[in-house]
Structures are given as C-alpha cells and as structure tokens.
Design an enzyme around this catalytic site. Structure first.
Site, PDB file in Angstrom:
ATOM      1  N   TYR A  57      -0.699  13.930  -0.628  1.00  0.00           N
ATOM      2  CA  TYR A  57       0.460  13.346   0.265  1.00  0.00           C
ATOM      3  C   TYR A  57      -0.327  12.732   1.459  1.00  0.00           C
ATOM      4  CZ  TYR A  57       5.381  13.950  -0.840  1.00  0.00           C
ATOM      5  OH  TYR A  57       6.649  13.836  -1.326  1.00  0.00           O
ATOM      6  N   GLU A  59       1.379  10.719   4.186  1.00  0.00           N
ATOM      7  CA  GLU A  59       2.454  10.060   5.074  1.00  0.00           C
ATOM      8  C   GLU A  59       1.613   9.450   6.136  1.00  0.00           C
ATOM      9  OE1 GLU A  59       5.175  13.022   4.253  1.00  0.00           O
ATOM     10  OE2 GLU A  59       6.753  11.467   4.027  1.00  0.00           O
ATOM     11  N   ASP A 203       7.449 -14.822  -0.860  1.00  0.00           N
ATOM     12  CA  ASP A 203       7.437 -13.941  -1.739  1.00  0.00           C
ATOM     13  C   ASP A 203       6.756 -14.651  -3.087  1.00  0.00           C
ATOM     14  OD1 ASP A 203       8.046 -12.303  -3.767  1.00  0.00           O
ATOM     15  OD2 ASP A 203       9.981 -11.893  -3.415  1.00  0.00           O
ATOM     16  N   THR A 229       4.098  -8.249  -5.405  1.00  0.00           N
ATOM     17  CA  THR A 229       4.052  -7.454  -6.244  1.00  0.00           C
ATOM     18  C   THR A 229       2.586  -7.440  -6.623  1.00  0.00           C
ATOM     19  OG1 THR A 229       4.758  -8.512  -8.065  1.00  0.00           O
ATOM     20  CG2 THR A 229       6.173  -7.035  -7.115  1.00  0.00           C
ATOM     21  N   LYS A 232       1.869  -8.518 -11.821  1.00  0.00           N
ATOM     22  CA  LYS A 232       2.393  -9.822 -12.235  1.00  0.00           C
ATOM     23  C   LYS A 232       0.922 -10.824 -12.648  1.00  0.00           C
ATOM     24  CE  LYS A 232       7.014  -9.833 -10.988  1.00  0.00           C
ATOM     25  NZ  LYS A 232       7.188  -9.291  -9.807  1.00  0.00           N
ATOM     26  N   ARG A 238       1.590  -1.442 -11.007  1.00  0.00           N
ATOM     27  CA  ARG A 238       3.001  -1.684 -10.646  1.00  0.00           C
ATOM     28  C   ARG A 238       2.854  -1.057  -9.179  1.00  0.00           C
ATOM     29  NH1 ARG A 238       5.424  -3.205 -14.976  1.00  0.00           N
ATOM     30  NH2 ARG A 238       7.099  -4.179 -13.810  1.00  0.00           N
TER      31      ARG A 238
HETATM   32  N1  DSN Z   1      11.597  -8.431 -12.498  1.00  0.00           N
HETATM   33  C1  DSN Z   1      10.854  -9.583 -11.886  1.00  0.00           C
HETATM   34  C2  DSN Z   1      10.667 -10.696 -12.799  1.00  0.00           C
HETATM   35  O1  DSN Z   1      10.466 -10.393 -14.189  1.00  0.00           O
HETATM   36  O2  DSN Z   1      10.572 -11.698 -12.374  1.00  0.00           O
HETATM   37  C3  DSN Z   1      11.226 -10.039 -10.674  1.00  0.00           C
HETATM   38  O3  DSN Z   1      11.339  -8.873  -9.763  1.00  0.00           O
END
Ligand code: DSN
Length: 422
Positions: A57, A59, A203, A229, A232, A238
């Site tokens: 932990y 925090e 974003d 994120t 991707k 993730r």
């Molecule tokens: N779930 C993502 C996507 O597939 O684009 C976006 O949050």
C-alpha cells in the site's frame, strides 16, 4: 516457447483458472486481433505486472506517503514519472490513475464544479463516454455540450467547435476520442480553448504510442492537460497517466489522490515504467510508423473492395467502416468475423440511423498486428479476409468463415506475439 505458457504455481493451485488463461493465450496467438484499442505487451511488461509490488500500500506520492516501507516503491514511481516526462516532453506526470475513465474523472475534479458546463465530442461521433456524454457520471454531474463531425466529410468542423465554445463557455474542452481515424489538430483546439477561456484536455489514449513514436503530432504545448491510458498503442499495462504543465501539477495530484482514488497499483506503475522505457527506444519509432503505414495500406485495400470508410480513410491506427452499403449490420459482421478468427468491435458511425447496441459500423485498427510483425505486404490478405467474412456474414455461409479461420491461424503462426513468445 509453446503455448500455454508455463504458470507452474497457478496450475498447481488452481488448474481451472490456469486452463482459462491458457485458452486465452492460444486465442490471442491464433487470431488476427484488429480492435484498435488493444495490443500485445512485451514479456517484460507482463513480468513487471506480476510482482510483489502487488503486496504494498502506498497512498500518497513519493516522499509523502501514509504508509511506511516505501524505500523501493518511491523509486519505482519516480522512475515511471521521469520516463513519462522525458518521453512526452511534459513538466508533470501522474502515473497513478487506475485507467482512462478515472483519469478523466480526476480532471473534472481538479478543474470543475458539479453542474459546470463541459464540452467534448459526442460519443456516437467518435468521442468517449467520459467527455460529458449523458449516460456517464460526467454527463450526469456536469452539463455536457457536444460537438461532432461533418456529415459530408466525417471530419471535425472547427467553426462549429469555436461557435459552440464561445456560446457555452465550458470549463473544460476535451479533444480526442475512441473512433477518430484522422489527425487531431491540437493547435486548432488550443486556440479555441484560449479564446473561450477553457482548460483544454487532450485525451490521447488511442494515439499515445503514435505520439511517443513520432507518428502523430504532440498535444504539447497546446493542451493544459493530457490524459492517456497506457495499454493501447503505447503497449503498456492496463493503466493511465495524466500529464500537464507544472502550474496544474498540484490540482491534478490532489484530484487523483486523495480526491478520487486510494492506493496506487504499484505493479502497474512498474509495468508502465517498463513500457515507457521500451517506447523510448529506436525500434518503437519504427513500430509507430508501421502502425500508421499498415492502417493506410489496409484502408486502401478496403476501399478497393468497395468498403465505405468514415472520412474516406485514415491518418492513424484506426479505420471506421460503415457497412450500410454492404447491407450487413455491424454487429452481425463483427460476430461473423470473430468466428473467422478476426477480432473486431461493432461501432456506431457518425449520424448512424441504427441503435448503439446494433449499429452500422465496425471499428478496426493495426496496433496488434503490427506488434506481431505484419507489414503493408499483408494488408491485401487482411482486407480480403474481411471482405469474404462480411459477405459470408450476410449470406450465413459458415463454411467460408471456417476457411478464413484456418488461413488466419496459418499466417499468424509465423508471427509470434510479443509476450506470448520467448
Ligand atoms: N474502451 C476504449 C476503446 O475501445 O476505445 C475506450 O475507452
């Protein structure tokens, strides 16, 4: 290395669960994965995700924690932060958001009050739920006003965006989304945000890896906040990051913790650090360029086979197909392609007359196949499989889908997936 990968302790303790993971490894190895928000992480990223960092932990932030025993955890987080700052050329990075939606929610908490007006691209036009769309907390707790793309071009109309921003004076303007096949003009958004007095949030979840690899322009210095994120095109675990200029550092950090989250997922922080290190190496630039080259080649091959593509093609990793002229609904096509070993998702297209759960489109992308080493020379075959698969979806020809599945598995066997190979 042969599949399934060895997980000796897991197999002994929980063979049922181990078998399911083995099945998923085989599925990811045998299929052509075209979902544009997915990828294959490296073995190094996988290893970092499954470590004893899980047990801790922490925090707070490095040097300012609410728990002792942070000698190593602080160094891990500082390394991830330093690498994010270096790779994206930003003054501040927070690597703690659990994923993209919590990261965006933290931005609202940092800069807006409930009931404030916020502006983003409408979900059916290619935006994201968290950009103020009605069914999301961001659309329920804030007043979302939404822009779209032009029906004739499939592209953003900046006159419309400017007019809306000046009329509504939103606190936040989000740019970026989940189904945008074209380059995002961060400079144009930056100008509009300045004119209207809004905080600009880029974003870049879908294109972070392209930006890191130099295959898409960077939102620095136009955006006040960059949200992404990490799993991707960036090819990490993730997770998510928020980046900004120093002036917004405190507000963002406070919003993430203690505003929204508890303890950071340290195993994910470590894996993000590994992914950022990988993305800073020369081969990642080649990867990012190849993702785009493959997408452009695939778009050309699809156009040649009579497919209708939103905006007429792509500048990035993503292609949005409108299957209306093929007379096959997106969901029917997606499910048939899945049976053919080609994994896609059904998606609304701008001005879609059909419902979101049964839309007209299919969204595809090239991050995963590029990670496996497929190049532009393979895109004719990929387009041909999609064409045959969509036709078979319309006629209900399961034999053709079975044939495609075998052909796909045969090709993919020659291109081992990172993370699933030695
Ligand atoms: N779930 C993502 C996507 O597939 O684009 C976006 O949050």
């Amino acid at each position: 290395m042969t599949l399934p990968l060895p997980h000796p302790a897991l197999s002994a303790a929980d063979p049922e669960l181990a078998a399911l993971i083995g099945d998923e490894e085989r599925l990811q190895a045998d299929t052509l994965r075209l979902i544009p928000s997915e990828n294959y992480v490296s073995r190094a990223v996988l290893e970092a995700s499954g470590t004893v960092l899980q047990n801790k932990y922490s925090e707070g932030y490095p040097g300012r924690r609410y728990y002792e025993g942070q000698q190593n955890i602080d160094k891990v987080e500082l390394l991830a932060i330093a690498r994010a700052k270096e790779l994206f050329g930003v003054e501040h990075a927070n690597v703690q958001p659990y994923s993209g939606s919590p990261a965006n929610l933290a931005v609202y908490l940092a800069f807006a009050e409930p009931g404030d007006t916020v502006m983003g691209m409408a979900l059916p036009m290619g935006g994201h739920l968290t950009h103020g769309w009605g069914v999301s907390a961001t659309g329920k707790w804030f007043r979302g006003v939404q822009y779209g793309v032009r029906q004739d071009t499939g592209r953003i109309d900046f006159d419309e965006v400017r007019e809306l921003a000046l009329k509504e004076r939103p606190k936040l303007i989000f740019c970026g989304g989940t189904a945008l096949p074209r380059t995002i003009d961060f400079a144009a958004f930056g100008e509009i945000a300045q004119e209207s007095g809004a905080i600009l949030v880029a974003d870049v979840a879908h294109i972070a890896g392209l930006i890191a690899g130099g295959a898409h322009p960077s939102p620095v210095p136009y955006a006040d906040v960059i949200s992404t994120t990490t799993h991707k095109t960036l090819r990490g675990p993730r997770g998510a990051m928020l980046m900004s200029r120093e002036e917004h550092a405190k507000a963002i950090d406070k919003a993430v913790f203690p505003g929204l989250q508890g303890g950071p997922h340290n195993q994910t922080t470590a894996a993000i650090a590994v992914a950022l290190h990988e993305a800073a190496q020369a081969p990642f630039r080649t990867y990012a360029e190849s993702v785009v080259a493959n997408a452009k080649a695939l778009a050309d091959e699809l156009l040649a086979r009579g497919f209708e593509l939103v905006s007429g093609g792509t500048d990035n990793h993503l292609i949005l197909m409108d299957l209306t002229p093929k007379n096959v609904p997106g969901k029917v096509a997606a499910k048939a392609l899945d049976r053919a070993g080609i994994v896609v998702n059904y998606n609304t297209v701008p001005y879609d007359p059909r419902k979101p759960f049964d839309p007209s489109g299919v969204r595809i992308g090239t991050p995963s196949l590029t990670s496996r080493g497929l190049g532009t020379q393979h895109m004719a075959a990929v387009a041909e499989w999609i064409d045959r698969g969509v036709t078979a979806a319309g006629s209900g020809d399961e034999d053709v889908l079975g044939e495609i599945r075998s052909e796909v598995a045969e090709l993919m066997a020659g291109y081992p997936a990172p993370g699933l190979s030695a």
